[in-house]
Design a protein around this motif. Structure first.
Motif, PDB file in Angstrom:
ATOM      1  N   TRP A 241     -11.292 -94.255-135.542  1.00  0.00           N
ATOM      2  CA  TRP A 241     -10.080 -95.001-135.193  1.00  0.00           C
ATOM      3  C   TRP A 241      -9.314 -94.355-134.033  1.00  0.00           C
ATOM      4  CZ3 TRP A 241      -5.211 -92.815-135.705  1.00  0.00           C
ATOM      5  CH2 TRP A 241      -5.135 -91.652-136.450  1.00  0.00           C
ATOM      6  N   ILE A 242      -9.419 -93.057-133.865  1.00  0.00           N
ATOM      7  CA  ILE A 242      -8.687 -92.408-132.777  1.00  0.00           C
ATOM      8  C   ILE A 242      -9.265 -92.760-131.406  1.00  0.00           C
ATOM      9  CG2 ILE A 242      -7.991 -90.194-131.801  1.00  0.00           C
ATOM     10  CD1 ILE A 242      -7.753 -89.156-134.636  1.00  0.00           C
ATOM     11  N   PRO A 243     -10.581 -92.662-131.211  1.00  0.00           N
ATOM     12  CA  PRO A 243     -11.097 -93.069-129.894  1.00  0.00           C
ATOM     13  C   PRO A 243     -10.817 -94.538-129.564  1.00  0.00           C
ATOM     14  CG  PRO A 243     -12.742 -91.784-131.056  1.00  0.00           C
ATOM     15  CD  PRO A 243     -11.627 -92.032-132.007  1.00  0.00           C
ATOM     16  N   MET A 244     -10.832 -95.396-130.570  1.00  0.00           N
ATOM     17  CA  MET A 244     -10.529 -96.807-130.313  1.00  0.00           C
ATOM     18  C   MET A 244      -9.077 -96.995-129.877  1.00  0.00           C
ATOM     19  SD  MET A 244     -13.230 -98.459-130.589  1.00  0.00           S
ATOM     20  CE  MET A 244     -14.346 -97.132-130.238  1.00  0.00           C
ATOM     21  N   SER A 245      -8.176 -96.216-130.460  1.00  0.00           N
ATOM     22  CA  SER A 245      -6.779 -96.321-130.043  1.00  0.00           C
ATOM     23  C   SER A 245      -6.583 -95.766-128.636  1.00  0.00           C
ATOM     24  CB  SER A 245      -5.866 -95.605-131.036  1.00  0.00           C
ATOM     25  OG  SER A 245      -6.122 -94.218-131.035  1.00  0.00           O
ATOM     26  N   ILE A 246      -7.362 -94.770-128.283  1.00  0.00           N
ATOM     27  CA  ILE A 246      -7.280 -94.232-126.925  1.00  0.00           C
ATOM     28  C   ILE A 246      -7.706 -95.286-125.919  1.00  0.00           C
ATOM     29  CG2 ILE A 246      -8.265 -92.551-125.325  1.00  0.00           C
ATOM     30  CD1 ILE A 246      -8.568 -90.681-127.734  1.00  0.00           C
ATOM     31  N   ILE A 247      -8.817 -95.928-126.209  1.00  0.00           N
ATOM     32  CA  ILE A 247      -9.310 -96.960-125.301  1.00  0.00           C
ATOM     33  C   ILE A 247      -8.307 -98.095-125.183  1.00  0.00           C
ATOM     34  CG2 ILE A 247     -11.106 -98.718-125.024  1.00  0.00           C
ATOM     35  CD1 ILE A 247     -13.030 -96.677-126.333  1.00  0.00           C
ATOM     36  N   ARG A 248      -7.698 -98.453-126.287  1.00  0.00           N
ATOM     37  CA  ARG A 248      -6.768 -99.590-126.297  1.00  0.00           C
ATOM     38  C   ARG A 248      -5.496 -99.294-125.503  1.00  0.00           C
ATOM     39  NH1 ARG A 248      -3.387-102.770-125.763  1.00  0.00           N
ATOM     40  NH2 ARG A 248      -2.562-104.310-127.186  1.00  0.00           N
ATOM     41  N   PHE A 249      -4.931 -98.111-125.650  1.00  0.00           N
ATOM     42  CA  PHE A 249      -3.621 -97.824-125.072  1.00  0.00           C
ATOM     43  C   PHE A 249      -3.653 -96.907-123.852  1.00  0.00           C
ATOM     44  CE2 PHE A 249      -2.580 -98.911-129.490  1.00  0.00           C
ATOM     45  CZ  PHE A 249      -1.740 -99.976-129.223  1.00  0.00           C
ATOM     46  N   PHE A 250      -4.818 -96.524-123.383  1.00  0.00           N
ATOM     47  CA  PHE A 250      -4.896 -95.585-122.257  1.00  0.00           C
ATOM     48  C   PHE A 250      -4.298 -96.180-120.983  1.00  0.00           C
ATOM     49  CE2 PHE A 250      -7.083 -93.281-118.829  1.00  0.00           C
ATOM     50  CZ  PHE A 250      -6.707 -91.997-119.177  1.00  0.00           C
ATOM     51  N   SER A 251      -4.507 -97.449-120.746  1.00  0.00           N
ATOM     52  CA  SER A 251      -4.015 -98.058-119.510  1.00  0.00           C
ATOM     53  C   SER A 251      -2.498 -98.269-119.521  1.00  0.00           C
ATOM     54  CB  SER A 251      -4.717 -99.391-119.275  1.00  0.00           C
ATOM     55  OG  SER A 251      -4.406-100.274-120.327  1.00  0.00           O
ATOM     56  N   VAL A 252      -1.873 -98.204-120.688  1.00  0.00           N
ATOM     57  CA  VAL A 252      -0.431 -98.422-120.797  1.00  0.00           C
ATOM     58  C   VAL A 252       0.363 -97.231-120.258  1.00  0.00           C
ATOM     59  CG1 VAL A 252       1.443 -98.815-122.440  1.00  0.00           C
ATOM     60  CG2 VAL A 252      -0.759 -99.940-122.769  1.00  0.00           C
ATOM     61  N   PHE A 253      -0.199 -96.027-120.408  1.00  0.00           N
ATOM     62  CA  PHE A 253       0.524 -94.832-120.022  1.00  0.00           C
ATOM     63  C   PHE A 253       0.473 -94.630-118.517  1.00  0.00           C
ATOM     64  CE2 PHE A 253      -0.261 -94.115-124.440  1.00  0.00           C
ATOM     65  CZ  PHE A 253       0.940 -93.575-124.853  1.00  0.00           C
ATOM     66  N   ASP A 254       1.585 -94.133-117.997  1.00  0.00           N
ATOM     67  CA  ASP A 254       1.631 -93.827-116.569  1.00  0.00           C
ATOM     68  C   ASP A 254       0.940 -92.493-116.313  1.00  0.00           C
ATOM     69  OD1 ASP A 254       3.436 -92.202-117.794  1.00  0.00           O
ATOM     70  OD2 ASP A 254       5.087 -92.608-116.429  1.00  0.00           O
ATOM     71  N   VAL A 255       0.787 -92.152-115.076  1.00  0.00           N
ATOM     72  CA  VAL A 255       0.072 -90.936-114.698  1.00  0.00           C
ATOM     73  C   VAL A 255       0.824 -89.692-115.163  1.00  0.00           C
ATOM     74  CG1 VAL A 255      -0.825 -89.616-112.743  1.00  0.00           C
ATOM     75  CG2 VAL A 255      -0.980 -92.106-112.739  1.00  0.00           C
ATOM     76  N   ASP A 256       2.164 -89.744-115.185  1.00  0.00           N
ATOM     77  CA  ASP A 256       2.944 -88.568-115.568  1.00  0.00           C
ATOM     78  C   ASP A 256       2.741 -88.204-117.041  1.00  0.00           C
ATOM     79  OD1 ASP A 256       3.935 -88.481-112.994  1.00  0.00           O
ATOM     80  OD2 ASP A 256       5.697 -89.707-113.497  1.00  0.00           O
ATOM     81  N   GLY A 257       2.681 -89.199-117.913  1.00  0.00           N
ATOM     82  CA  GLY A 257       2.535 -88.928-119.337  1.00  0.00           C
ATOM     83  C   GLY A 257       1.103 -88.811-119.802  1.00  0.00           C
TER      84      GLY A 257
END
Length: 127
Positions: free
Chosen positions: A58-74
């Motif tokens: 479940w953790i890698p799937m959440s990374i894939i799902r929300f990775f594009s939401v975060f800006d470069v700084d965070g």
């Protein structure tokens, strides 16, 4: 659009076909290599590892799902937090599985118990 789909389909097709062929071709090799009792033990261990991998997935799937939401700084904090969470959750899953194996150790054959312990180590190394 159709051309892009066909190009992408051809690119990703080997990633689906090769594991399917390896799995299909390994069935006769594995069934001939193990006696029925050992093959049953092998099947139990593989099924148990598959359940553990599902719990840890479940953790890698959440990374894939929300990775594009975060800006470069965070992004650096996000990746660090994700790695820590992955390690902690996988250790917790292994500890829970170990406690279950320990409590059932009187009812499980010693060979099967060794397979399970090796599978827990493989699970930690794989995740």
């Amino acid at each position: 659009m159709i051309n892009n789909f066909i190009k992408d389909f051809i690119k990703y097709l080997p990633a689906q076909i090769v594991p399917a062929l390896v799995g299909f071709l390994s069935i006769p090799i594995i069934t001939k290599s193990f006696p029925p009792e050992q093959y049953g033990n092998y099947s139990l261990v593989i099924a148990s590892v598959a359940v553990l991998m599902t719990l840890a997935g479940w953790i890698p799937m959440s990374i894939i799902r929300f990775f594009s939401v975060f800006d470069v700084d965070g992004q650096k904090d996000f990746i660090k937090t994700t790695i820590i969470l992955t390690i902690v959750s996988n250790l917790a899953i292994c500890l829970f599985a170990y406690l279950i194996l320990f409590s059932l150790s009187r009812h499980i054959s010693s060979d099967l118990l060794k397979f399970f312990y090796v599978s827990l180590i493989c699970f930690l190394l794989d995740t």
